[in-house]
Design a protein around this motif. Structure first.
Motif, PDB file in Angstrom:
ATOM      1  N   THR A   1       8.033   2.277   1.206  1.00  0.00           N
ATOM      2  CA  THR A   1       7.231   2.462   0.004  1.00  0.00           C
ATOM      3  C   THR A   1       8.175   2.808  -1.152  1.00  0.00           C
ATOM      4  O   THR A   1       9.341   3.144  -0.915  1.00  0.00           O
ATOM      5  N   PRO A   2       7.685   2.747  -2.401  1.00  0.00           N
ATOM      6  CA  PRO A   2       8.581   3.031  -3.530  1.00  0.00           C
ATOM      7  C   PRO A   2       9.236   4.416  -3.427  1.00  0.00           C
ATOM      8  O   PRO A   2      10.402   4.571  -3.747  1.00  0.00           O
ATOM      9  N   LEU A   3       8.453   5.414  -2.975  1.00  0.00           N
ATOM     10  CA  LEU A   3       8.986   6.770  -2.820  1.00  0.00           C
ATOM     11  C   LEU A   3       8.884   7.178  -1.348  1.00  0.00           C
ATOM     12  O   LEU A   3       8.090   6.607  -0.606  1.00  0.00           O
ATOM     13  N   PRO A   4       9.695   8.185  -0.935  1.00  0.00           N
ATOM     14  CA  PRO A   4       9.580   8.637   0.455  1.00  0.00           C
ATOM     15  C   PRO A   4       8.171   9.149   0.741  1.00  0.00           C
ATOM     16  O   PRO A   4       7.514   9.669  -0.152  1.00  0.00           O
ATOM     17  N   ARG A   5       7.719   8.975   1.983  1.00  0.00           N
ATOM     18  CA  ARG A   5       6.407   9.492   2.393  1.00  0.00           C
ATOM     19  C   ARG A   5       6.543  10.281   3.685  1.00  0.00           C
ATOM     20  O   ARG A   5       7.300   9.890   4.574  1.00  0.00           O
ATOM     21  N   GLU A   6       5.783  11.385   3.782  1.00  0.00           N
ATOM     22  CA  GLU A   6       5.801  12.196   5.003  1.00  0.00           C
ATOM     23  C   GLU A   6       4.778  11.707   6.027  1.00  0.00           C
ATOM     24  O   GLU A   6       4.801  12.145   7.170  1.00  0.00           O
ATOM     25  N   GLY A   7       3.861  10.873   5.613  1.00  0.00           N
ATOM     26  CA  GLY A   7       2.845  10.388   6.536  1.00  0.00           C
ATOM     27  C   GLY A   7       1.679  11.348   6.662  1.00  0.00           C
ATOM     28  O   GLY A   7       1.554  12.301   5.884  1.00  0.00           O
ATOM     29  N   ASN A   8       0.813  11.088   7.623  1.00  0.00           N
ATOM     30  CA  ASN A   8      -0.418  11.851   7.770  1.00  0.00           C
ATOM     31  C   ASN A   8      -0.218  13.123   8.583  1.00  0.00           C
ATOM     32  O   ASN A   8       0.638  13.174   9.457  1.00  0.00           O
ATOM     33  N   PRO A   9      -1.043  14.144   8.312  1.00  0.00           N
ATOM     34  CA  PRO A   9      -0.958  15.385   9.092  1.00  0.00           C
ATOM     35  C   PRO A   9      -1.646  15.252  10.449  1.00  0.00           C
ATOM     36  O   PRO A   9      -2.391  14.310  10.691  1.00  0.00           O
ATOM     37  N   GLY A  10      -1.380  16.234  11.307  1.00  0.00           N
ATOM     38  CA  GLY A  10      -2.087  16.328  12.588  1.00  0.00           C
ATOM     39  C   GLY A  10      -1.619  15.325  13.615  1.00  0.00           C
ATOM     40  O   GLY A  10      -0.564  14.708  13.483  1.00  0.00           O
ATOM     41  N   VAL A  11      -2.436  15.181  14.660  1.00  0.00           N
ATOM     42  CA  VAL A  11      -2.095  14.270  15.756  1.00  0.00           C
ATOM     43  C   VAL A  11      -2.063  12.836  15.226  1.00  0.00           C
ATOM     44  O   VAL A  11      -2.960  12.400  14.511  1.00  0.00           O
TER      45      VAL A  11
ATOM     46  N   GLY B   1       5.923  -5.639  -6.889  1.00  0.00           N
ATOM     47  CA  GLY B   1       6.896  -6.495  -7.568  1.00  0.00           C
ATOM     48  C   GLY B   1       8.230  -5.798  -7.762  1.00  0.00           C
ATOM     49  O   GLY B   1       9.298  -6.364  -7.532  1.00  0.00           O
ATOM     50  N   GLU B   2       8.152  -4.524  -8.145  1.00  0.00           N
ATOM     51  CA  GLU B   2       9.374  -3.766  -8.387  1.00  0.00           C
ATOM     52  C   GLU B   2      10.189  -3.577  -7.109  1.00  0.00           C
ATOM     53  O   GLU B   2      11.421  -3.675  -7.109  1.00  0.00           O
ATOM     54  N   MET B   3       9.474  -3.319  -6.001  1.00  0.00           N
ATOM     55  CA  MET B   3      10.176  -3.185  -4.712  1.00  0.00           C
ATOM     56  C   MET B   3      10.839  -4.507  -4.332  1.00  0.00           C
ATOM     57  O   MET B   3      11.971  -4.538  -3.849  1.00  0.00           O
ATOM     58  N   ALA B   4      10.114  -5.608  -4.547  1.00  0.00           N
ATOM     59  CA  ALA B   4      10.656  -6.924  -4.209  1.00  0.00           C
ATOM     60  C   ALA B   4      11.947  -7.172  -4.974  1.00  0.00           C
ATOM     61  O   ALA B   4      12.934  -7.677  -4.414  1.00  0.00           O
ATOM     62  N   GLN B   5      11.943  -6.772  -6.245  1.00  0.00           N
ATOM     63  CA  GLN B   5      13.133  -6.967  -7.078  1.00  0.00           C
ATOM     64  C   GLN B   5      14.314  -6.133  -6.555  1.00  0.00           C
ATOM     65  O   GLN B   5      15.428  -6.627  -6.450  1.00  0.00           O
ATOM     66  N   LYS B   6      14.034  -4.865  -6.239  1.00  0.00           N
ATOM     67  CA  LYS B   6      15.086  -3.986  -5.715  1.00  0.00           C
ATOM     68  C   LYS B   6      15.699  -4.551  -4.432  1.00  0.00           C
ATOM     69  O   LYS B   6      16.866  -4.336  -4.142  1.00  0.00           O
ATOM     70  N   LEU B   7      14.854  -5.240  -3.656  1.00  0.00           N
ATOM     71  CA  LEU B   7      15.299  -5.732  -2.341  1.00  0.00           C
ATOM     72  C   LEU B   7      15.813  -7.174  -2.401  1.00  0.00           C
ATOM     73  O   LEU B   7      16.123  -7.764  -1.364  1.00  0.00           O
ATOM     74  N   ASP B   8      15.919  -7.708  -3.615  1.00  0.00           N
ATOM     75  CA  ASP B   8      16.422  -9.078  -3.746  1.00  0.00           C
ATOM     76  C   ASP B   8      17.958  -9.038  -3.732  1.00  0.00           C
ATOM     77  O   ASP B   8      18.623  -9.409  -4.691  1.00  0.00           O
ATOM     78  N   ILE B   9      18.501  -8.547  -2.615  1.00  0.00           N
ATOM     79  CA  ILE B   9      19.938  -8.276  -2.516  1.00  0.00           C
ATOM     80  C   ILE B   9      20.498  -8.840  -1.207  1.00  0.00           C
ATOM     81  O   ILE B   9      19.739  -9.144  -0.279  1.00  0.00           O
TER      82      ILE B   9
ATOM     83  N   VAL C   1      12.290   3.165  -0.462  1.00  0.00           N
ATOM     84  CA  VAL C   1      13.091   1.947  -0.565  1.00  0.00           C
ATOM     85  C   VAL C   1      14.526   2.225  -1.017  1.00  0.00           C
ATOM     86  O   VAL C   1      15.475   1.589  -0.544  1.00  0.00           O
ATOM     87  N   ASP C   2      14.718   3.210  -1.897  1.00  0.00           N
ATOM     88  CA  ASP C   2      16.070   3.473  -2.407  1.00  0.00           C
ATOM     89  C   ASP C   2      16.986   4.011  -1.304  1.00  0.00           C
ATOM     90  O   ASP C   2      18.135   3.584  -1.180  1.00  0.00           O
ATOM     91  N   ALA C   3      16.454   4.939  -0.496  1.00  0.00           N
ATOM     92  CA  ALA C   3      17.257   5.487   0.604  1.00  0.00           C
ATOM     93  C   ALA C   3      17.560   4.397   1.625  1.00  0.00           C
ATOM     94  O   ALA C   3      18.649   4.363   2.218  1.00  0.00           O
ATOM     95  N   PHE C   4      16.609   3.485   1.817  1.00  0.00           N
ATOM     96  CA  PHE C   4      16.861   2.378   2.743  1.00  0.00           C
ATOM     97  C   PHE C   4      18.047   1.541   2.266  1.00  0.00           C
ATOM     98  O   PHE C   4      18.976   1.251   3.021  1.00  0.00           O
ATOM     99  N   ILE C   5      18.018   1.177   0.975  1.00  0.00           N
ATOM    100  CA  ILE C   5      19.082   0.327   0.429  1.00  0.00           C
ATOM    101  C   ILE C   5      20.430   1.060   0.473  1.00  0.00           C
ATOM    102  O   ILE C   5      21.455   0.486   0.835  1.00  0.00           O
TER     103      ILE C   5
END
Lengths: 257, 304
Positions: free
Chosen positions: B50-60, B111-119, B80-84
């Motif tokens: 995702t564009p920013l880091p995510r912690e995901g859902n709480p609980g089980v 679109g913005e993510m696609a551009q960042k990953l066009d590498i 996405v930035d940490a991935f790259i």
């Protein structure tokens, strides 16, 4: 740390209490590489149950190439393992995770319920440091662990909820007394979260180091499904119980308010 | 003439093998180094970014179900930035196609993510419009053909990579969704994402999963997935990557016959961490046994 994906032949699978079993497996690759606190992720081949189950490694015999698991039937998976017979193959992925960091000082091992299983292996590793062991359970029957630990422990303290053996009450009620009467430096614990949380708070109060072994639902056991993650209280980073743990310094896991 | 070719093309993406590790079940590939030769697999599909880091859902977040499992992870990922910056440089070494799975909350963010990953190092994008476990983005775009087309166009506009759109089974008519993204320029579609489901703890009278519902995967979904792949294959000309409960070569061949050009193994990796290799070997064995030299002789060759 390399993980193996092997078939382990069952050498013993016997009932040691109503719903608690002892399983000895031929698994030389696991025995060679396992460290106390690590676990294996197991599955019966062609099982109706889809996922593997994580079980702490209770004993290792490198010479014989065996490991043992001590487990309680708590659901479909463990019930299925209990029904397996000598000579059958259990699918094993492991050894998984980071075990306990062996510290320099005098150890105290605190276990509750089935959390004791990986602590047996730990006690063996720590035996030269003359570890103290505190084990708690519902009643005398449930506290069968001393027979696996006595050859490694300097002293074993027992608590039972009903007072049928040792101190009547919970391990955490008895823990301060042990810390006041003995020179202990490092606490190693595994058991229910609520118990480990209390152990961690007491350890902090007495200025002792404390490592906790976590248990969480997981699908993969190899760090990809992210079912078992949590936020590290020190760094704020996400950690995976399976491959970053299951053992963590208590401060990374628990709040201390 | 015993040469068997397992190669297949998905858009401009050339696969040496038709089996990949599915998003969310294969990490970033390196987690499987102990179990199989990562450089020999068809492709790595990364955990959804995702564009920013995510912690995901709480609980089980995980529940076993009959012949499968539910998950409600909620797209936990480093962003996405940490991935790259941190991950991509380490996984380029496998020289295996890397398909980056992306999710976002708005058409513009896709679109913005696609551009960042066009590498260099990224070979294709899998556009996730079908995650059932997040409120914003994800499945909101995957259940409405116009939104799905808008996301696809936005991604296509910002990348030169092969664009694969991952479709949800949680729709009334999947062929309508497939046609919409094809018309918007998608190079391929992948399906199915998980099917929404739940498990209830009858003693607590509460849902077992922290997020109440989750996504069902594993052998339980295979017949549904096969049907949807077959239905989609009748509706579009672009290649299909089929997935849903694939555990072995026979399962994979079913998907190929139904019209998939390649397949992905998802939850199967959890039961068998060598599944991607075993499925690949199983396809080859089927081909050898039936004197088939080329995947084109299987793909879409279902006789109805």
């Amino acid at each position: 740390m390399k993980k193996f994906f092997i078939e382990g032949c069952i050498l013993i699978n016997e009932k040691i209490l109503d719903d608690v079993y002892y399983m000895l497996l031929q698994a030389p690759e696991i025995a060679d590489h396992a460290e106390p606190g690590q676990f294996v992720h197991v599955k019966k081949n062609n099982s109706i149950n889809f996922l593997r189950r994580p079980l702490g490694i209770a004993e290792v015999d490198k010479k014989k190439g065996t490991i043992s698991l001590i487990y309680r039937i708590i659901g479909r998976g463990t019930a299925e393992y209990a029904a397996m017979t000598v000579g059958e193959q259990l699918s094993i992925v492991g050894p998984i995770g980071n075990g306990f960091m062996i510290k320099e000082g005098r150890p105290l091992i605190v276990g509750g319920g089935m959390g004791m299983a990986p602590l047996v292996f730990l006690a063996e590793r720590l035996q030269e440091k003359k570890p103290l062991v505190l084990v708690g359970g519902k009643n005398e029957q449930e506290v069968f662990w001393p027979k696996y630990m006595e050859k490694y422990a300097d002293k074993i303290y027992v608590t039972t909820d009903d007072g049928s053996l040792g101190f009547k009450g919970f391990t955490v009620q008895f823990l301060p007394k042990i810390l006041e009467d003995n020179a202990v430096d490092d606490i190693y614990t595994c058991g229910p979260d609520i118990m480990m949380h209390s152990v961690a708070k007491i350890a902090k109060k007495y200025g002792k180091s404390c490592q906790v072994s976590m248990e969480k639902r997981m699908a993969c056991g190899i760090g990809v499904c992210l079912g078992c993650t949590f936020t590290d209280k020190i760094t704020g980073k996400r950690r995976k119980v399976c491959v970053d743990g299951p053992v963590f310094p208590a401060e990374e896991v628990f709040d201390y308010e | 003439m015993n040469e068997i070719s397992l190669t297949v093309d998905i858009g401009r993406l050339h696969l040496k093998k038709p089996v990949m590790g599915a998003s969310g079940t294969f990490g970033f590939g390196r987690e499987y180094e102990d179990f199989l030769a990562v450089h020999e697999i068809g492709a790595i599909v990364t955990k959804g970014l995702t564009p920013l880091p995510r912690e995901g859902n709480p609980g089980v977040r995980i529940a076993e179900t009959p012949a499968g499992m539910l998950n409600s992870i909620g797209l936990e990922n480093p962003g996405v930035d940490a991935f790259i910056r941190d991950i991509l440089p380490k996984i380029k070494k496998y020289h295996v196609p890397i398909i980056v799975n992306i999710s976002a909350g708005t058409v513009e963010d896709y679109g913005e993510m696609a551009q960042k990953l066009d590498i260099v190092g990224v070979d294709a994008l899998e556009v996730n419009i079908s995650c059932p476990n997040v409120k914003e983005g994800g499945i909101v775009f995957g259940t409405d053909p116009r939104s799905a087309a808008a996301v696809t166009s936005s991604v296509k506009k910002h990348t030169g990579k092969t664009v694969i759109v991952k479709l949800s089974p949680n729709v009334t008519d999947i062929s309508c969704m497939a046609r919409a993204v094809e018309a918007a320029g998608a190079d391929a579609v992948s399906l199915i994402n998980t099917i929404t489901g739940m498990v209830i703890d009858i003693n607590k009278r509460k849902p077992l999963l922290g997020n109440v519902t989750g996504g069902l995967s594993g052998p339980a979904v295979k017949p549904v997935a096969l049907h949807l792949v077959w239905q989609t294959a009748q509706s579009v000309k672009i290649p299909i990557i089929g997935m849903g409960g694939i555990m072995n070569g026979e399962d994979a061949v079913e998907f190929l016959l139904a019209g998939a050009s390649a397949v992905a193994v998802g939850a199967g990796n959890f039961a068998n961490p060598r599944a991607v290799k075993d499925v690949t070997d199983g396809i080859e064995k089927y081909m050898r046994k039936n004197n088939i030299h080329n995947l084109d002789e299987i793909i879409g060759k279902l006789e109805v």
